[in-house]
Design an enzyme around this catalytic site. Structure first.
Site, PDB file in Angstrom:
ATOM      1  N   HIS A  19       0.835  -1.216   0.000  1.00  0.00           N
ATOM      2  CA  HIS A  19       0.000   0.000   0.000  1.00  0.00           C
ATOM      3  C   HIS A  19       0.866   1.261   0.000  1.00  0.00           C
ATOM      4  O   HIS A  19       0.460   2.308   0.499  1.00  0.00           O
ATOM      5  CB  HIS A  19      -0.995  -0.003   1.173  1.00  0.00           C
ATOM      6  CG  HIS A  19      -2.119  -0.988   0.970  1.00  0.00           C
ATOM      7  ND1 HIS A  19      -3.372  -0.618   0.534  1.00  0.00           N
ATOM      8  CD2 HIS A  19      -2.155  -2.328   1.099  1.00  0.00           C
ATOM      9  CE1 HIS A  19      -4.133  -1.710   0.422  1.00  0.00           C
ATOM     10  NE2 HIS A  19      -3.406  -2.755   0.761  1.00  0.00           N
ATOM     11  N   ASP A  32       1.594  -3.867  -9.567  1.00  0.00           N
ATOM     12  CA  ASP A  32       1.384  -5.190 -10.159  1.00  0.00           C
ATOM     13  C   ASP A  32       1.722  -5.203 -11.653  1.00  0.00           C
ATOM     14  O   ASP A  32       2.356  -6.137 -12.150  1.00  0.00           O
ATOM     15  CB  ASP A  32      -0.067  -5.642  -9.952  1.00  0.00           C
ATOM     16  CG  ASP A  32      -0.436  -5.690  -8.479  1.00  0.00           C
ATOM     17  OD1 ASP A  32       0.486  -5.736  -7.638  1.00  0.00           O
ATOM     18  OD2 ASP A  32      -1.633  -5.659  -8.170  1.00  0.00           O
ATOM     19  N   TYR A  65      -9.965  -1.670   0.211  1.00  0.00           N
ATOM     20  CA  TYR A  65      -8.809  -1.141  -0.522  1.00  0.00           C
ATOM     21  C   TYR A  65      -9.061   0.320  -0.877  1.00  0.00           C
ATOM     22  O   TYR A  65      -8.224   1.197  -0.636  1.00  0.00           O
ATOM     23  CB  TYR A  65      -8.573  -1.970  -1.790  1.00  0.00           C
ATOM     24  CG  TYR A  65      -7.341  -1.543  -2.568  1.00  0.00           C
ATOM     25  CD1 TYR A  65      -6.116  -2.149  -2.339  1.00  0.00           C
ATOM     26  CD2 TYR A  65      -7.411  -0.524  -3.515  1.00  0.00           C
ATOM     27  CE1 TYR A  65      -4.985  -1.756  -3.049  1.00  0.00           C
ATOM     28  CE2 TYR A  65      -6.294  -0.130  -4.231  1.00  0.00           C
ATOM     29  CZ  TYR A  65      -5.084  -0.756  -3.993  1.00  0.00           C
ATOM     30  OH  TYR A  65      -3.964  -0.354  -4.697  1.00  0.00           O
TER      31      TYR A  65
HETATM   32  C1  GLA Z   1      -2.866  -4.555  -4.874  1.00  0.00           C
HETATM   33  C2  GLA Z   1      -2.823  -3.399  -5.864  1.00  0.00           C
HETATM   34  C3  GLA Z   1      -1.440  -2.780  -5.887  1.00  0.00           C
HETATM   35  C4  GLA Z   1      -0.961  -2.439  -4.480  1.00  0.00           C
HETATM   36  C5  GLA Z   1      -1.173  -3.614  -3.532  1.00  0.00           C
HETATM   37  C6  GLA Z   1      -0.867  -3.276  -2.112  1.00  0.00           C
HETATM   38  O1  GLA Z   1      -2.051  -5.600  -5.300  1.00  0.00           O
HETATM   39  O2  GLA Z   1      -3.154  -3.856  -7.154  1.00  0.00           O
HETATM   40  O3  GLA Z   1      -1.454  -1.637  -6.709  1.00  0.00           O
HETATM   41  O4  GLA Z   1      -1.599  -1.285  -4.006  1.00  0.00           O
HETATM   42  O5  GLA Z   1      -2.479  -4.120  -3.589  1.00  0.00           O
HETATM   43  O6  GLA Z   1       0.483  -3.024  -1.939  1.00  0.00           O
END
Ligand code: GLA
Length: 412
Positions: free
Chosen positions: A64, A202, A254
């Site tokens: 995060h 990601d 989230y």
């Molecule tokens: C998910 C989101 C990423 C990131 C993570 C937490 O994987 O897709 O962009 O924010 O959570 O680190």
């Protein structure tokens, strides 16, 4: 993230990792590529023009922090998604998925505006849409998708799909889009077309990772450094534990964490929480009234610092010594950011009790996977210990993978 947002995902079991107590090696390298090619031939009656692969990921540390313009340190998994593809006439895209058995077709109308293609194919349509938005002439195409990246486990199956489709379309169309520019575009597909407000980690991992390395990414500048991460040389392994926890409101939580961070940055008068230096944390916290906001800020600021500390240790070849940072990251996610669930906390505790050097939840939270840094010859024992503790607590049995850093998206 976004596995939970995967609107018509088959159950996670459709591509589940090995069963309890058994440490699975990833599927043999050729298999998934063969399945994509065979699926293409069967579906469309001719061989594909090529195959493009993109991996799932785990994040070693830095959770995060990406949407706070901070630092992350993911690496790519040997589990990957493969797209077999060939050009088609006109503005027409057809995609078949091995996982669902569905074939979905769409044309220029559906990619004229976000949201017009629902379900798993939205990730494909989103890439076409984002490329066109960026002014590229996207070739029509037929695609067949096969994947070893489990859905719903927090290993970024959606980014793997986006990255593989993007690589295929760029090559088929001879588009001018270097690798550095691709994560932003894939993120745009996910944020604006699919509608999941994720950061850039990601997609960057799926596209820019290198075998044998972790990807140190500055999410503000998108500068990367490939940090050697040779587990075998250190006699170590990263055990990835699929918590099998049902995702509980992951999307809403989230989005609310992201909103809280953005609000806190505004209150502190900085563009993003990345701009609060660790040395200034106490001063910043003293300026916030609300305890929950203070804890959210403390997680992000200390987590950025833990990424920098982990990178410094890895640069010095001290792989084992990152263990305490991993464990501290987990405590911060559990107590300050409040994104863990009993299953992941249990997996972390059991792994540590069985001798892991460090352990933490990886990914967006509220389920997903835990990673544990262990002596390579202890991986089975740690997996057994986690399985036993799970059974004692009455949780659904966990799954396991051994993770070695693999390459980002490429043509096969
Ligand atoms: C998910 C989101 C990423 C990131 C993570 C937490 O994987 O897709 O962009 O924010 O959570 O680190």
């Amino acid at each position: 993230m976004t596995d939970p947002a995967h609107p018509s995902s088959p159950p996670a079991d459709a591509a589940a990792p090995a069963s309890a107590g058994e440490v699975a090696s990833p599927a043999p390298a050729g298999d998934v590529a063969d399945r994509a090619a065979a699926g293409f031939r069967q579906r469309y009656g001719a061989p594909a023009a090529g195959r493009w692969a993109a991996p799932g990921r785990v994040n070693l540390i830095g959770e995060h922090t990406d949407y706070n313009d901070g630092f992350v340190l993911p690496f790519a998994l040997p589990l990957r998604t493969v797209v077999a593809a060939a050009p088609d006439d006109g503005d027409r895209w057809t995609v078949w998925s091995e996982l669902t058995g569905d074939q979905v077709g769409f044309g220029a109308d559906e990619v004229a505006a976000p949201g017009r293609v629902p379900g798993w194919a939205a990730y494909v349509a989103g890439v076409v849409w984002a490329l066109r938005e960026a002014g590229h002439r996207v070739p029509g195409a037929r695609l067949a998708v096969a994947s070893d990246v489990p859905l719903g486990s927090g290993l970024s199956s959606s980014a793997a799909l986006e990255a593989a489709v993007l690589a295929a379309l760029v090559d088929l169309g001879g588009l001018d889009l270097p690798a550095e520019g691709r994560p932003r575009l894939a993120q745009r597909a996910e944020n604006a077309y699919v509608g999941a407000p994720t950061g850039i980690m990601d997609q960057s991992a799926a596209i820019r990772c290198r075998a044998g390395h972790a990807l140190f990414l500055d999410c503000r500048t998108e500068a990367v450094e490939h940090i050697p991460f040779d587990l075998a040389a250190a006699g170590l392994a990263v055990l990835v534990i699929d918590s099998r926890a049902p995702h509980r409101h992951a999307d809403g939580e989230y989005a609310s964490r992201r909103a809280a961070c953005e609000k806190a940055a505004g209150l502190l008068g900085v563009p993003a929480l990345r701009d609060v230096a660790a040395a200034d944390l106490d001063d910043a916290l003293a300026r916030l009234d609300d305890d929950e906001t203070r804890r959210r800020v403390r997680h992000v600021v200390t987590e950025d610092q833990r990424v920098l500390d982990a990178v410094a240790l890895l640069r010095a070849g001290r792989v084992r010594d990152i263990g305490p940072l991993l464990t501290a990251s987990h405590a911060s996610m559990r107590d300050d950011f409040e994104i863990t669930v009993p299953e992941v906390d249990t997996a972390v505790e059991a792994a540590l009790a069985a001798g892991a050097y460090g352990a933490r939840m990886t990914g967006g939270g509220f389920g997903g996977c835990v990673l544990a840094l262990v002596d390579a010859d202890r991986a089975d024992a740690v997996a057994d210990a986690v399985t036993t503790r799970y059974a004692e607590r009455g949780f659904r049995a966990p799954g396991f993978h051994l993770a070695t850093p693999a390459p980002g998206a490429h043509r096969l």
